[in-house]
Design a protein around this motif. Structure first.
Motif, PDB file in Angstrom:
ATOM      1  N   SER A 180      -1.397  -3.636  -5.708  1.00  0.00           N
ATOM      2  CA  SER A 180      -1.913  -2.750  -4.664  1.00  0.00           C
ATOM      3  C   SER A 180      -2.605  -1.567  -5.323  1.00  0.00           C
ATOM      4  O   SER A 180      -2.285  -1.208  -6.461  1.00  0.00           O
ATOM      5  N   CYS A 181      -3.539  -0.981  -4.620  1.00  0.00           N
ATOM      6  CA  CYS A 181      -4.331   0.116  -5.170  1.00  0.00           C
ATOM      7  C   CYS A 181      -4.294   1.338  -4.273  1.00  0.00           C
ATOM      8  O   CYS A 181      -3.977   1.258  -3.088  1.00  0.00           O
ATOM      9  N   VAL A 182      -4.647   2.464  -4.867  1.00  0.00           N
ATOM     10  CA  VAL A 182      -4.824   3.716  -4.121  1.00  0.00           C
ATOM     11  C   VAL A 182      -6.306   4.073  -4.216  1.00  0.00           C
ATOM     12  O   VAL A 182      -6.909   4.005  -5.299  1.00  0.00           O
ATOM     13  N   GLY A 212      -3.551   3.691   0.524  1.00  0.00           N
ATOM     14  CA  GLY A 212      -2.890   2.664  -0.278  1.00  0.00           C
ATOM     15  C   GLY A 212      -3.038   1.328   0.413  1.00  0.00           C
ATOM     16  O   GLY A 212      -2.732   1.217   1.603  1.00  0.00           O
ATOM     17  N   ASP A 213      -3.525   0.314  -0.313  1.00  0.00           N
ATOM     18  CA  ASP A 213      -3.752  -0.985   0.304  1.00  0.00           C
ATOM     19  C   ASP A 213      -3.847  -2.056  -0.788  1.00  0.00           C
ATOM     20  O   ASP A 213      -4.397  -1.788  -1.857  1.00  0.00           O
ATOM     21  N   PRO A 214      -3.348  -3.264  -0.501  1.00  0.00           N
ATOM     22  CA  PRO A 214      -3.446  -4.348  -1.483  1.00  0.00           C
ATOM     23  C   PRO A 214      -4.787  -5.075  -1.456  1.00  0.00           C
ATOM     24  O   PRO A 214      -4.947  -6.102  -2.113  1.00  0.00           O
ATOM     25  N   GLN A 252     -11.678   3.525  -5.827  1.00  0.00           N
ATOM     26  CA  GLN A 252     -10.355   3.270  -6.366  1.00  0.00           C
ATOM     27  C   GLN A 252      -9.939   4.373  -7.333  1.00  0.00           C
ATOM     28  O   GLN A 252     -10.695   4.770  -8.204  1.00  0.00           O
ATOM     29  N   GLY A 291       0.810  -1.215   0.000  1.00  0.00           N
ATOM     30  CA  GLY A 291       0.000   0.000   0.000  1.00  0.00           C
ATOM     31  C   GLY A 291       0.842   1.263   0.000  1.00  0.00           C
ATOM     32  O   GLY A 291       0.551   2.220  -0.717  1.00  0.00           O
ATOM     33  N   GLY A 326      -1.015   4.382   4.288  1.00  0.00           N
ATOM     34  CA  GLY A 326      -0.630   3.147   3.620  1.00  0.00           C
ATOM     35  C   GLY A 326      -0.625   1.980   4.579  1.00  0.00           C
ATOM     36  O   GLY A 326      -0.037   2.057   5.656  1.00  0.00           O
ATOM     37  N   ASP A 327      -1.351   0.931   4.232  1.00  0.00           N
ATOM     38  CA  ASP A 327      -1.230  -0.365   4.922  1.00  0.00           C
ATOM     39  C   ASP A 327      -1.645  -0.362   6.393  1.00  0.00           C
ATOM     40  O   ASP A 327      -1.003  -1.006   7.212  1.00  0.00           O
ATOM     41  N   LEU A 379     -10.146  -3.712   4.897  1.00  0.00           N
ATOM     42  CA  LEU A 379     -10.278  -2.473   4.144  1.00  0.00           C
ATOM     43  C   LEU A 379     -11.763  -2.116   4.065  1.00  0.00           C
ATOM     44  O   LEU A 379     -12.575  -2.954   3.664  1.00  0.00           O
TER      45      LEU A 379
END
Length: 194
Positions: A187-189, A158-160, A172, A41, A129-130, A165
């Protein structure tokens, strides 16, 4: 070393020869050195910010759960006015200025958990992130980010695609193939909508 997929940023990171794993195993107070590794992320979010500098240019940014400072450093390199990097780990707080210096930027550092209170005054954008890897943490973070959105802040996550989530509260924005712990990962934002 340069960050895989984000070569604009250099970080002090753990390697097999660094001895960090031995230190963590020998000292219970050391805890898990989450800040010493690349996470999907954060990699995706750093890449997103550098590719779309308008997301942070001229803005005051909070890097929540900053770890190594990758995302906050990317924000500074992309033109953020200032970045406050917040983490609960004292070792992360110690490495944040070292990593910022290695990239010729400055970060404000906050040691502590911000999620129980109000968003900091003067922040325009929150980068996360994450932080959705554990149920209780994810609930706290989502509630805090909701307060940030209510206060008029833009929130990017940011996270996979971890289990915790909050999918009903995000949209997205981008998708990235990153190298997490030496392995290709997706991974996406996301924009957090509140």
């Amino acid at each position: 070393m340069s960050v895989p997929g984000v070569p604009e940023v250099r970080l002090h990171k753990a390697a097999p020869s660094s001895g960090l794993a031995r230190l963590a195993a020998a000292d219970e107070a050391f805890g898990s050195p989450y800040w010493a590794y690349y996470w999907g992320g954060g990699l995706a979010l750093a890449r997103h910010v550098l590719d779309r500098p308008e997301a942070v240019r001229g803005r005051a940014v909070l890097d929540l759960g900053a770890g190594s400072g990758l995302v906050g450093i990317a924000a500074m390199l992309a033109g953020a006015r200032r970045v406050l990097a917040a983490d609960t780990d004292p070792y992360a707080a110690a490495v944040l200025p070292l990593n910022a210096e290695a990239n010729g930027v400055a970060l404000g550092v906050h040691l502590g958990d911000l999620t129980g209170g109000d968003p900091p005054a003067g922040v325009d954008t929150v980068l996360v992130g994450d932080l959705f890897y554990e149920h209780r943490l994810a609930e706290r973070v989502a509630a805090y980010l909701g307060r940030c959105v209510e206060a008029g802040m833009t929130v990017l996550v940011g996270d996979p695609g971890r289990a915790f989530l909050p999918r009903g509260r995000i949209n997205q924005l981008s998708s990235h193939t990153v190298e997490e712990r030496g392995e290709p990962a997706h991974s996406c934002v996301f924009a957090f909508t509140g």
